[in-house]
Write a protein that holds these residues in place. Sequence first.
Motif, PDB file in Angstrom:
ATOM      1  N   ARG A  73       9.806  -6.989 -26.788  1.00 54.13           N
ATOM      2  CA  ARG A  73      11.306  -7.177 -26.784  1.00 54.13           C
ATOM      3  C   ARG A  73      12.063  -5.763 -26.116  1.00 54.13           C
ATOM      4  NH1 ARG A  73      12.745 -11.059 -30.405  1.00 54.13           N
ATOM      5  NH2 ARG A  73      11.605 -11.444 -32.257  1.00 54.13           N
ATOM      6  N   THR A  74      11.549  -4.887 -26.428  1.00 55.85           N
ATOM      7  CA  THR A  74      12.202  -3.679 -25.782  1.00 55.85           C
ATOM      8  C   THR A  74      11.915  -3.590 -24.072  1.00 55.85           C
ATOM      9  OG1 THR A  74      11.783  -2.141 -27.650  1.00 55.85           O
ATOM     10  CG2 THR A  74      11.966  -1.048 -25.650  1.00 55.85           C
ATOM     11  N   PHE A  75      10.729  -4.206 -23.721  1.00 55.10           N
ATOM     12  CA  PHE A  75      10.597  -4.344 -22.365  1.00 55.10           C
ATOM     13  C   PHE A  75      11.473  -5.310 -21.735  1.00 55.10           C
ATOM     14  CE2 PHE A  75       8.186  -5.943 -18.701  1.00 55.10           C
ATOM     15  CZ  PHE A  75       7.611  -5.057 -18.063  1.00 55.10           C
ATOM     16  N   VAL A  76      11.457  -6.576 -22.018  1.00 55.97           N
ATOM     17  CA  VAL A  76      12.393  -7.527 -21.663  1.00 55.97           C
ATOM     18  C   VAL A  76      13.741  -7.075 -21.639  1.00 55.97           C
ATOM     19  CG1 VAL A  76      10.882  -9.349 -22.117  1.00 55.97           C
ATOM     20  CG2 VAL A  76      12.755  -8.917 -23.597  1.00 55.97           C
ATOM     21  N   ASP A  77      14.218  -6.400 -22.647  1.00 55.14           N
ATOM     22  CA  ASP A  77      15.584  -5.693 -22.989  1.00 55.14           C
ATOM     23  C   ASP A  77      15.915  -4.818 -21.565  1.00 55.14           C
ATOM     24  OD1 ASP A  77      16.303  -7.614 -24.695  1.00 55.14           O
ATOM     25  OD2 ASP A  77      16.114  -6.112 -26.313  1.00 55.14           O
ATOM     26  N   ALA A  78      14.955  -4.112 -21.379  1.00 54.97           N
ATOM     27  CA  ALA A  78      15.075  -2.883 -20.645  1.00 54.97           C
ATOM     28  C   ALA A  78      15.026  -3.232 -19.078  1.00 54.97           C
ATOM     29  CB  ALA A  78      13.890  -1.756 -20.824  1.00 54.97           C
ATOM     30  N   PHE A  79      14.351  -4.290 -18.922  1.00 54.51           N
ATOM     31  CA  PHE A  79      14.117  -4.742 -17.528  1.00 54.51           C
ATOM     32  C   PHE A  79      15.256  -5.890 -17.167  1.00 54.51           C
ATOM     33  CE2 PHE A  79      10.262  -2.238 -18.224  1.00 54.51           C
ATOM     34  CZ  PHE A  79      10.615  -1.136 -17.226  1.00 54.51           C
ATOM     35  N   ALA A  80      16.038  -6.616 -18.195  1.00 57.95           N
ATOM     36  CA  ALA A  80      16.587  -7.792 -17.627  1.00 57.95           C
ATOM     37  C   ALA A  80      17.408  -7.610 -16.857  1.00 57.95           C
ATOM     38  CB  ALA A  80      17.289  -8.023 -19.146  1.00 57.95           C
ATOM     39  N   GLY A  81      17.658  -8.441 -15.945  1.00 63.09           N
ATOM     40  CA  GLY A  81      18.687  -8.652 -14.634  1.00 63.09           C
ATOM     41  C   GLY A  81      18.047  -7.886 -13.447  1.00 63.09           C
ATOM     42  N   TYR A  82      17.013  -7.286 -13.404  1.00 64.40           N
ATOM     43  CA  TYR A  82      16.452  -6.823 -12.215  1.00 64.40           C
ATOM     44  C   TYR A  82      15.636  -7.929 -11.411  1.00 64.40           C
ATOM     45  CZ  TYR A  82      17.211  -2.033 -13.735  1.00 64.40           C
ATOM     46  OH  TYR A  82      17.862  -0.938 -14.171  1.00 64.40           O
ATOM     47  N   ASP A  83      15.794  -7.898 -10.063  1.00 66.26           N
ATOM     48  CA  ASP A  83      15.158  -8.788  -9.262  1.00 66.26           C
ATOM     49  C   ASP A  83      13.794  -8.624  -9.162  1.00 66.26           C
ATOM     50  OD1 ASP A  83      17.411 -10.345  -7.797  1.00 66.26           O
ATOM     51  OD2 ASP A  83      17.983  -8.043  -7.232  1.00 66.26           O
ATOM     52  N   ALA A  84      13.155  -7.239  -9.469  1.00 62.24           N
ATOM     53  CA  ALA A  84      11.675  -7.128  -9.300  1.00 62.24           C
ATOM     54  C   ALA A  84      11.701  -5.692 -10.208  1.00 62.24           C
ATOM     55  CB  ALA A  84      11.227  -6.853  -8.017  1.00 62.24           C
ATOM     56  N   VAL A  85      10.486  -6.038 -11.196  1.00 64.66           N
ATOM     57  CA  VAL A  85      10.118  -4.763 -11.677  1.00 64.66           C
ATOM     58  C   VAL A  85       8.712  -4.118 -10.995  1.00 64.66           C
ATOM     59  CG1 VAL A  85       9.204  -3.734 -13.752  1.00 64.66           C
ATOM     60  CG2 VAL A  85      11.160  -5.789 -13.762  1.00 64.66           C
ATOM     61  N   VAL A  86       8.583  -3.013 -10.583  1.00 64.46           N
ATOM     62  CA  VAL A  86       7.422  -2.451  -9.739  1.00 64.46           C
ATOM     63  C   VAL A  86       6.529  -1.434 -10.765  1.00 64.46           C
ATOM     64  CG1 VAL A  86       6.632  -1.354  -7.851  1.00 64.46           C
ATOM     65  CG2 VAL A  86       8.567  -3.043  -7.583  1.00 64.46           C
ATOM     66  N   THR A  87       5.546  -1.706 -10.821  1.00 65.47           N
ATOM     67  CA  THR A  87       4.741  -0.583 -11.564  1.00 65.47           C
ATOM     68  C   THR A  87       3.351  -0.523 -11.079  1.00 65.47           C
ATOM     69  OG1 THR A  87       3.650  -0.353 -13.771  1.00 65.47           O
ATOM     70  CG2 THR A  87       3.363  -2.533 -12.871  1.00 65.47           C
ATOM     71  N   PRO A  88       3.042   0.997 -10.952  1.00 67.64           N
ATOM     72  CA  PRO A  88       1.800   1.552 -10.355  1.00 67.64           C
ATOM     73  C   PRO A  88       0.664   1.515 -11.403  1.00 67.64           C
ATOM     74  CG  PRO A  88       3.063   3.396 -11.116  1.00 67.64           C
ATOM     75  CD  PRO A  88       3.833   2.231 -11.637  1.00 67.64           C
ATOM     76  N   SER A  89       0.438   0.270 -11.830  1.00 67.71           N
ATOM     77  CA  SER A  89      -0.529  -0.202 -12.597  1.00 67.71           C
ATOM     78  C   SER A  89      -0.956  -1.552 -12.724  1.00 67.71           C
ATOM     79  CB  SER A  89      -0.226   0.475 -14.359  1.00 67.71           C
ATOM     80  OG  SER A  89      -1.033  -0.050 -15.063  1.00 67.71           O
ATOM     81  N   GLY A  90      -2.096  -1.951 -12.342  1.00 67.11           N
ATOM     82  CA  GLY A  90      -2.498  -3.604 -12.396  1.00 67.11           C
ATOM     83  C   GLY A  90      -2.744  -3.550 -14.070  1.00 67.11           C
ATOM     84  N   SER A  91      -3.027  -2.708 -14.847  1.00 67.22           N
ATOM     85  CA  SER A  91      -3.351  -2.945 -16.285  1.00 67.22           C
ATOM     86  C   SER A  91      -1.959  -3.473 -16.726  1.00 67.22           C
ATOM     87  CB  SER A  91      -3.528  -1.710 -16.637  1.00 67.22           C
ATOM     88  OG  SER A  91      -3.947  -1.918 -18.124  1.00 67.22           O
ATOM     89  N   CYS A  92      -0.681  -2.537 -16.652  1.00 67.59           N
ATOM     90  CA  CYS A  92       0.615  -2.944 -17.340  1.00 67.59           C
ATOM     91  C   CYS A  92       1.080  -4.101 -16.662  1.00 67.59           C
ATOM     92  CB  CYS A  92       1.273  -1.623 -16.830  1.00 67.59           C
ATOM     93  SG  CYS A  92       0.778  -0.163 -18.018  1.00 67.59           S
ATOM     94  N   ALA A  93       1.058  -4.133 -15.313  1.00 71.39           N
ATOM     95  CA  ALA A  93       1.476  -5.526 -14.679  1.00 71.39           C
ATOM     96  C   ALA A  93       0.869  -6.847 -15.329  1.00 71.39           C
ATOM     97  CB  ALA A  93       1.355  -5.348 -13.134  1.00 71.39           C
ATOM     98  N   GLY A  94      -0.374  -6.695 -15.433  1.00 70.93           N
ATOM     99  CA  GLY A  94      -1.229  -7.667 -16.046  1.00 70.93           C
ATOM    100  C   GLY A  94      -0.707  -8.061 -17.440  1.00 70.93           C
ATOM    101  N   SER A  95      -0.316  -6.951 -18.248  1.00 73.03           N
ATOM    102  CA  SER A  95       0.184  -7.214 -19.698  1.00 73.03           C
ATOM    103  C   SER A  95       1.287  -7.816 -19.491  1.00 73.03           C
ATOM    104  CB  SER A  95       0.300  -5.729 -20.448  1.00 73.03           C
ATOM    105  OG  SER A  95       0.960  -5.905 -21.371  1.00 73.03           O
ATOM    106  N   ALA A  96       2.393  -7.518 -18.580  1.00 71.97           N
ATOM    107  CA  ALA A  96       3.812  -8.066 -18.485  1.00 71.97           C
ATOM    108  C   ALA A  96       3.417  -9.634 -18.299  1.00 71.97           C
ATOM    109  CB  ALA A  96       4.652  -7.554 -17.554  1.00 71.97           C
TER     110      ALA A  96
END
Length: 258
Positions: A73-96
């Motif tokens: 819930r915190t993740f989707v709230d923090a990143f709501a409204g962005y066109d893209a979320v970029v992360t320097p981690s295949g692990s965390c991107a895979g989780s999302a």
Amino acid sequence: MPRRYRQVAGCRGVRVALQVTCVNDAMFPETGKAVVRLLRRLGVEVDFPQAQTCCGQPMVNTGYVDEAVPVVRTFVDAFAGYDAVVTPSGSCAGSARHQHSIVAERSGDPALVAAVAETGPRTYELSEFLVDVLGVTDVGAYFPHRVTYHPTCHSLRMLGVGDRPRRLLEAVRGIELVELPHASECCGFGGTFALKNADTSVAMGADKARHVRDTGAEVLVAGDNSCLMHVGGLLSRQRAGVRVAHLAEVLASTEDDA
């Protein structure tokens, strides 16, 4: 891949957020800074939402799916409204992109399911964003070192980033990129796996460290600092003379840095 990102990324009005990850925030802040320098050099303005916390992967991987619900819930709230979320981690991107939908469905909350369906597909591992969204492989980097690349498990298997990181590295000026033997084998970190199965984890890491030494590389590069922390610790204790660097740090490097 949404074509509109290719057309507008880096243009005024596009909102891009950095999801820096727990490991980088706590232990490798230079990686997050490198992502920001790199994206800004490519004309992308990037925000850092202060409300971001963990992606929830440690809980999901350990079987605590219900406990991961408030984190997602915190993740989707923090990143709501962005066109893209970029992360320097295949692990965390895979989780999302994959685990969050499992958590949302488990919660029984239609609003969370809908929010995850919006945020997940817009979350990119760094090399994906550069190659697929911005459409670049030559990012203007300069890194005059002998380098070998380790493809981390989640980026390779969960995300399917393929050769994107290598294409980016091959375009770096001054680099000597050498093949890592048995590159696709796991380094043995695996998050909580390293804690629960320490002996196996160290044995796997030792194999990876040996293959790195065999390349004669000065620098081991990967897209996840968790893996670099594991293998780099072994290389350090072996006094191998090999340092580790995140892909973002290599790509952010220029002749001015050298």
